[in-house]
Structures are given as structure tokens and as C-alpha cells.
Design a protein around this motif. Structure first.
Motif, short mmCIF file in Angstrom:
data_model
loop_
_atom_site.label_atom_id
_atom_site.label_comp_id
_atom_site.label_asym_id
_atom_site.label_seq_id
_atom_site.Cartn_x
_atom_site.Cartn_y
_atom_site.Cartn_z
N GLY A 90 1.20 -1.14 -0.26
CA GLY A 90 -0.38 0.02 -0.06
C GLY A 90 1.29 1.47 -0.40
N HIS A 91 1.93 1.29 0.58
CA HIS A 91 2.71 2.14 1.00
C HIS A 91 3.35 3.27 -0.58
N VAL A 92 4.25 1.15 -1.41
CA VAL A 92 4.24 1.77 -2.62
C VAL A 92 3.52 1.97 -3.66
N ILE A 93 2.27 1.83 -3.24
CA ILE A 93 0.92 1.79 -4.54
C ILE A 93 1.25 3.35 -4.49
N GLY A 94 0.89 3.96 -2.82
CA GLY A 94 0.20 5.59 -2.61
C GLY A 94 1.61 6.42 -3.06
N ASP A 95 2.87 5.69 -3.37
CA ASP A 95 3.70 7.00 -3.44
C ASP A 95 4.02 7.13 -5.42
N TYR A 96 4.12 5.35 -5.97
CA TYR A 96 3.72 5.36 -8.08
C TYR A 96 2.82 5.92 -8.40
N ASP A 127 -5.48 -14.48 4.67
CA ASP A 127 -6.47 -13.17 4.49
C ASP A 127 -4.52 -12.31 3.67
N ILE A 128 -4.52 -13.06 2.52
CA ILE A 128 -3.87 -11.84 1.27
C ILE A 128 -4.38 -10.88 1.02
N LYS A 129 -3.45 -9.90 1.32
CA LYS A 129 -4.43 -8.10 0.77
C LYS A 129 -2.95 -7.94 1.33
N PRO A 130 -2.91 -6.09 -0.10
CA PRO A 130 -0.97 -5.66 -0.13
C PRO A 130 -1.06 -5.10 1.62
N ALA A 131 -2.09 -4.74 2.16
CA ALA A 131 -1.49 -4.55 3.73
C ALA A 131 -0.57 -5.12 4.81
N ALA A 197 -2.70 -8.78 -7.73
CA ALA A 197 -2.27 -8.06 -9.25
C ALA A 197 -2.69 -6.88 -10.25
N LEU A 198 -3.92 -6.94 -9.84
CA LEU A 198 -4.90 -6.34 -10.46
C LEU A 198 -4.24 -4.84 -9.38
N TYR A 199 -4.45 -4.65 -8.15
CA TYR A 199 -4.64 -3.73 -7.69
C TYR A 199 -3.35 -3.31 -8.36
N LEU A 200 -1.74 -3.10 -8.12
CA LEU A 200 -0.45 -3.28 -9.02
C LEU A 200 -0.70 -2.67 -10.15
N ARG A 202 -2.51 -1.71 -11.92
CA ARG A 202 -4.01 -0.31 -11.62
C ARG A 202 -3.69 1.05 -10.76
N GLY A 203 -2.80 0.43 -9.77
CA GLY A 203 -3.29 1.08 -8.58
C GLY A 203 -4.40 1.22 -7.92
N GLU A 204 -5.05 1.14 -7.78
CA GLU A 204 -6.42 0.77 -7.00
C GLU A 204 -7.20 -0.22 -6.52
N LYS A 205 -7.53 0.06 -5.78
CA LYS A 205 -8.03 -1.53 -4.95
C LYS A 205 -9.36 -1.76 -5.97
N PRO A 206 -9.14 -3.03 -6.53
CA PRO A 206 -10.41 -3.81 -7.06
C PRO A 206 -12.13 -3.97 -6.86
N ASP A 207 -12.97 -3.83 -7.48
CA ASP A 207 -13.93 -4.59 -7.01
C ASP A 207 -13.81 -5.64 -7.33
N SER A 208 -13.71 -6.66 -6.17
CA SER A 208 -14.21 -7.86 -6.50
C SER A 208 -15.59 -9.01 -6.92
N ASP A 209 -16.29 -7.57 -6.15
CA ASP A 209 -18.06 -8.77 -6.67
C ASP A 209 -17.96 -7.84 -8.65
#
Length: 411
Positions: A90-96, A127-131, A197-200, A202-209
Motif C-alpha cells: 500500500g505504501h508503494v502504490i501510494g507513492d507511485y 488474509d492475503i491483501k496489500p497491507a 495483481a490488479l491492484y498493483l 491499476r493503482g487502485e483497489k479492485p471491485d471483486s464483486d
């Protein structure tokens, strides 16, 4: 000085907080190093059981951050891990923002490598997630991630701590079968990897639904413009709503990723931008009282030197009588200079004080005690000179010779 836990871990400063406890930077007094210490916030039965499960996981892998030790103190418990300073994904995506595809492939390969080791132990992370994906502070070098937080992981076959209708994990990273109450299994972890992978990319949290609806309605959707076709083939294989159509193992997904990387086009201008991705140190400076080598010793109060009495310059030293009669008035009783510290170590003598030019005074002869005077015998007559004594002796001899000759002339 921070709070000392179990007489071993000195809590320095908080660096994170999760649903089950706070994470501290702590100093390990036994191993003499900084560690990350997770302290449970409360002591209910479910939290303690989860703690036991998490700290019992001992997997040594370069892309996992598993517990290293644990301790209990009264009603509190903690376990420690290596201290990772680069923050999370999350920090990396927040920076770039969106990351270059080849950079994402490196991260995905490391994540799947660590997850394969977890699954080899029969454990589902859940509980795999960016955080929960932490980064080493490697700067602009090759990235290095560590999958962490096994607080709700479950070994296949172990009893669940919740009812089957309750979903455990983080909202937005559930696999469809989890929402339907299916038993935890490895493909559910792989679905979460696809969302990461999509989060990295696209740079935003994907909508899984929305993704699931799109897959169910139109089949595999077309790749996003930021995702090259070969890479999208791997990501879409992770995001299949039906777990039977999804990758079944992390090792299989990793192999497909390696093949996709070979088909990626040459890096474009975006990937060769002037500001390369840099993973910064997110921990911040140590608080007062702590240094890189641990707690600092308390500062000692400044010492003051008491003034010394000046040595007398005239008269006699204390405890001695008056100077003798032969006392030299030119004698200077001031003590000789003491050795002064040298800047290079050792000592040197301080320069002598300026003196007046020397005078040529004859040295004093030693004074001896006078012998007692002899008793008086009247006036003393000085002895005659040596010439007078010789004349008297010659006259006496001549008189003796004349006397002998006169005796020989008698009849």
C-alpha cells in the motif's frame, strides 16, 4: 526507557495496528537486535487460540515473515518477527500509483513463491491483501516482499473457530466460494493473489464483486489497457469465479507467470521513466534514548574539579621549621609543572614559566657542625718560620763538633 515485556523485550515505539493487536518496534535484550513485536489487545479464548496457531507456524522462507519467538507476561502475550522497514505494498502504490508490468511480475513471483511454501505445510493463509505484504527497504534495487500476518491462517483439517456461515478475512479480497461458506482451500488464496495483481497494475483497489459479475456474464473479460496480454492470461487464471477453473496451486501459477514474462514486449518509456520505483524506509527515526545498537546509557552529570590551594612561594613548607642558616634566597620552592595530556595521547610537560637571567653566584659549600672548643691554655705562640729552625740546628751541630775537637787536644 520503554516498557519491558517478560524481562526481555523492551517496547520502543508502535509501528502498526491490526484487528488482533498492536505491532511495536522492540529491543530484544537477549539477541541484542530490534524486532517487530505483536502484542494482543485482549485475552479472549478465540484470540489466544489464534495466537497459538500463528506463533506455532515456523516456515523459513525468504518471502515469508513468520513468527520467530513468543513470550507471556501476566495477561498479555506477544510474538516477535523480523523487523521489515519498507512498509507494505500500500505504501508503494501510494507513492507511485500503477507499477510497471515487469516490476509487478517480480512481486507476483515472490508472492507465489512464499505462498507455495505455506501451502506445502497444509496451511491456508486466508488474509492475503496489500497491507499484509511487507517490503524490505531496498531503495531502487530489486524489490523484496514478505508475506506476513498468519493470525487467521488455518491448517487444512483443523477445526474452524467460527460458524460456517461467518466469513473470515478482509472485505474486498474474498473468493466467491468463501462468501458461500465453503471450507478454506488453497484456490481461495490464489483468488486473493489475482486481486493484489490488479491492484498493483491499476493503482487502485479492485471491485471483486464487479469482477465476478463480469466473469459470470461475459466469461473472461478483455485485459485492461495497462495489462499486457500474456500477463493478463495469468491474472485472469487467478480470478476465475469457479475454483475448479482457477489455478489449483501456487507453483502452477508461478510457472505460468514465468512463461508470460518471456512473451512480454520490451520495456516502454513508462517503465524507463526518470523516477524509478523506490522502496523507502517507512519506520522513521528511533525515539530519544535509543540508537542503532540499542538503548543508550543514561547521560552522566558533568563533573566539576575543586580548586587546589597554591603552593607557598616563601618561607618553609607546612610542618617544617625555619630554613637553615645556609638557606639560598634564590631558591624557588614552587612545585615543578605536572605532565599535561597530549593531543596525540601520552603526556608532555607544560612549558616552564619565564625566569630572570642566571647570576654567577659561587656555589655554597656544605655547612658542617663546628667541633667543641678545646680548653683554654693561655696565649698561643705561633711557630717560627722554617729558615730560622734550620739555622738553629746548624749552629748546634757546629758547637758539638768544636767541643769534640777541643777534647782531643788535651794532654
Amino acid at each position: 526507557m520503554g516498557e519491558v515485556f517478560a524481562n526481555r523485550y523492551e517496547l520502543v515505539d508502535p509501528i502498526g495496528r491490526g484487528g488482533a493487536g498492536a505491532v511495536w518496534r522492540a529491543w530484544d535484550r537477549r539477541r541484542h537486535r530490534y524486532v517487530a513485536a505483536k502484542v494482543l489487545l485482549h485475552g479472549d479464548a478465540h484470540s489466544l487460540l489464534r495466537f497459538v496457531r500463528e506463533q506455532a507456524l515456523r516456515i523459513d522462507h525468504p518471502h515469508l515473515l513468520a513468527p520467530a519467538s513468543w513470550a507471556a507476561d501476566d495477561d498479555k502475550v506477544l510474538f516477535t518477527m523480523e523487523l521489515v522497514g519498507g512498509g507494505s505494498l500500500g505504501h508503494v502504490i501510494g507513492d507511485y500509483g500503477p507499477l510497471p508490468p515487469r516490476y509487478v511480475c517480480v512481486l507476483l513471483d515472490q508472492l507465489l513463491s512464499g505462498l507455495a511454501a505455506v501451502h506445502a505445510e497444509g496451511v491456508v493463509h486466508r488474509d492475503i491483501k496489500p497491507a499484509n505484504i511487507l517490503m524490505e527497504a531496498t531503495g531502487t534495487g530489486r524489490p523484496h516482499l514478505r508475506l506476513s500476518d498468519f493470525g487467521i491462517s488455518l491448517r487444512k483439517g483443523e477445526p474452524r473457530l467460527t460458524d460456517t456461515h461467518m466469513v473470515v478475512g478482509t472485505q474486498g479480497y474474498f473468493a466467491p466460494e468463501q462468501l458461500m461458506g465453503a471450507e478454506p482451500d488453497f484456490p481461495a488464496d490464489l483468488f486473493a493473489v489475482g486481486l493484489v495483481a490488479l491492484y498493483l497494475l491499476r493503482g487502485e483497489k479492485p471491485d471483486s464483486d464487479a469482477l465476478v459479475r463480469e466473469f459470470l456474464t461475459h466469461g473472461t473479460p478483455e485485459a485492461h489497457e495497462a495489462v499486457p496480454g500474456p500477463l493478463w492470461g495469468v491474472v485472469s487464471g487467478l480470478l476465475q469465479p469457479d475454483p475448479r477453473n482457477r489455478f489449483q496451486t501456487a507453483t502452477g501459477a508461478r510457472k505460468a507467470l514465468a512463461e508470460a514474462v518471456e512473451l512480454l514486449p520490451a520495456p516502454d518509456a513508462r517503465e524507463e521513466r526518470a523516477d524509478p520505483v523506490e522502496v523507502f524506509d517507512q519506520l522513521g527515526p528511533l525515539p530519544a534514548g535509543f540508537g542503532p545498537e540499542g538503548p543508550l546509557p543514561p547521560a552522566e552529570p558533568a563533573r566539576t574539579t575543586a580548586p587546589t590551594a597554591a603552593a607557598p612561594t616563601t618561607g618553609s613548607p607546612a610542618g617544617f621549621g625555619p630554613p637553615p642558616a645556609a638557606y639560598d634566597p634564590a631558591y624557588d620552592p614552587t612545585p615543578a609543572p605536572s605532565p599535561a595530556p597530549s593531543p596525540t595521547g601520552g603526556f608532555h610537560l607544560s612549558p616552564p614559566a619565564p625566569q630572570s637571567p642566571p647570576t654567577h653566584t659561587p656555589p655554597l659549600e656544605p655547612v658542617t657542625a663546628a667541633a667543641p672548643p678545646a680548653p683554654s691554655r693561655g696565649p698561643r705562640i705561633p711557630p717560627p718560620p722554617r729558615a730560622v729552625t734550620a739555622g738553629i740546628l746548624t749552629a748546634a751541630l757546629l758547637c758539638f763538633a768544636v767541643g769534640v775537637w777541643a777534647l782531643t787536644q788535651l794532654p
